[in-house]
Design an enzyme around this catalytic site. Structure first.
Site, PDB file in Angstrom:
ATOM      1  N   TYR A 159       0.905  -0.757  -0.270  1.00  0.00           N
ATOM      2  CA  TYR A 159      -0.035  -0.012  -0.333  1.00  0.00           C
ATOM      3  C   TYR A 159       1.195   1.657  -0.088  1.00  0.00           C
ATOM      4  O   TYR A 159       0.108   2.312  -0.615  1.00  0.00           O
ATOM      5  CB  TYR A 159      -0.830  -0.014   1.255  1.00  0.00           C
ATOM      6  CG  TYR A 159      -2.115   1.158   1.201  1.00  0.00           C
ATOM      7  CD1 TYR A 159      -3.348   1.220   0.437  1.00  0.00           C
ATOM      8  CD2 TYR A 159      -1.758   2.183   2.517  1.00  0.00           C
ATOM      9  CE1 TYR A 159      -4.126   2.308   0.748  1.00  0.00           C
ATOM     10  CE2 TYR A 159      -2.638   3.326   2.217  1.00  0.00           C
ATOM     11  CZ  TYR A 159      -3.610   3.480   1.334  1.00  0.00           C
ATOM     12  OH  TYR A 159      -4.203   4.474   1.545  1.00  0.00           O
ATOM     13  N   ALA A 176       3.892   1.695  -1.293  1.00  0.00           N
ATOM     14  CA  ALA A 176       4.262   1.329  -2.216  1.00  0.00           C
ATOM     15  C   ALA A 176       3.335   2.296  -3.751  1.00  0.00           C
ATOM     16  O   ALA A 176       3.671   2.724  -4.322  1.00  0.00           O
ATOM     17  CB  ALA A 176       5.176  -0.125  -3.072  1.00  0.00           C
TER      18      ALA A 176
END
Length: 268
Positions: free
Chosen positions: A154, A156
């Protein structure tokens, strides 16, 4: 930017920050279209918003699919008569240890949180250019600024969305399209209902309306970014930049309790 009369498309607008943002923009006399994946929630949101005044267009669609993205944009532009503001707000999350998270859930986060906004923006650019005074608002996350354990993918995807917005803002500078990135902190939305982490674990929550109002202020000021979380968040961001090892140690002490509190956090 003067919001009055602006034509706005908000993805993920049937609940949470997206719905609150639709209300706030309507109060500024914008023309609004919203998308949502759940027909019942979308219908209720449209009913609530229409009760406040100006008619709102609803498009039931999953913007992570090519056909739905195309139909969403086509219907919104037709209903609004053009497009001045695109809000990439639709998102999904699945917390947990990386190796314990299903590959399908990892892919879904990347598709919904990163790929869909990029491709929808690409398709919307001709209409936004035609506006002459347009804006793209990307709703990222505070986790894009300070990565939290059990949210690796998430983080990233949201950090990727933030850097996409920064690069695109520079690409479009001088061409009539501005890009703003919003970084909400913990927000009281349906997406957070399965997250049991509280303030003691760094998950203080504020109303979605407060986030929406801040984004509207950012739009009006042509801001580059809107960061929520107050002084505590600002201090954490500074510490993460200047002494990331200290942030590592802080999370180390929280890891057991945090893992238990977020292991069921899922909204995909």
């Amino acid at each position: 930017m003067n919001i009055s009369g602006k034509r706005v498309l908000i993805t993920g607008g049937s609940s949470g920050i997206g719905l609150a943002l639709a209300r706030a923009l309507l109060a500024k006399n914008a023309k609004v279209a919203i998308t949502g994946r759940r027909p019942d929630a979308l219908s209720k949101a449209i009913e609530d918003l229409n009760g406040a005044g100006s008619p709102v267009t609803g498009v039931c669609a999953d913007v992570s699919t090519p056909a739905r993205r195309a139909s969403t944009l086509e219907r919104a532009i037709e209903a609004l008569g053009g497009l001045d503001i695109l809000v990439n707000n639709a998102g999904g999350v699945r917390a947990g240890r990386l190796e314990a998270t299903a590959e399908a859930d990892l892919q879904a986060m990347i598709d919904v949180d990163l790929v869909a906004p990029i491709l929808l923006t690409r398709s919307a650019l001709p209409a936004l250019r035609a506006s002459g005074d347009a804006m793209i608002v990307n709703v990222a996350s505070g986790i894009a600024l300070v990565g939290a354990p059990f949210y690796a993918t998430y983080a990233a995807a949201k950090a990727g969305l933030a850097r996409f917005g920064e690069a695109l803002r520079r690409e479009l500078k001088g061409e009539g399209v501005h890009v703003l990135t919003a970084y909400p902190g913990g927000t009281d939305t349906p997406m957070m209902q399965s997250n049991r982490a509280g303030p003691e674990l760094g998950f203080s929550r504020e109303p979605a309306s407060a986030v929406a109002d801040a984004i509207v202020e950012g739009i009006e000021a042509d801001s580059f970014e809107v960061i929520r979380g107050g002084e505590a968040r600002a201090q954490m961001i500074a510490l993460n930049r200047d002494d990331p090892a200290a942030v590592d140690e802080r999370f180390l002490g929280l890891k057991p309790a945090l893992e238990g509190a977020v292991k069921d956090h899922s909204a995909l």
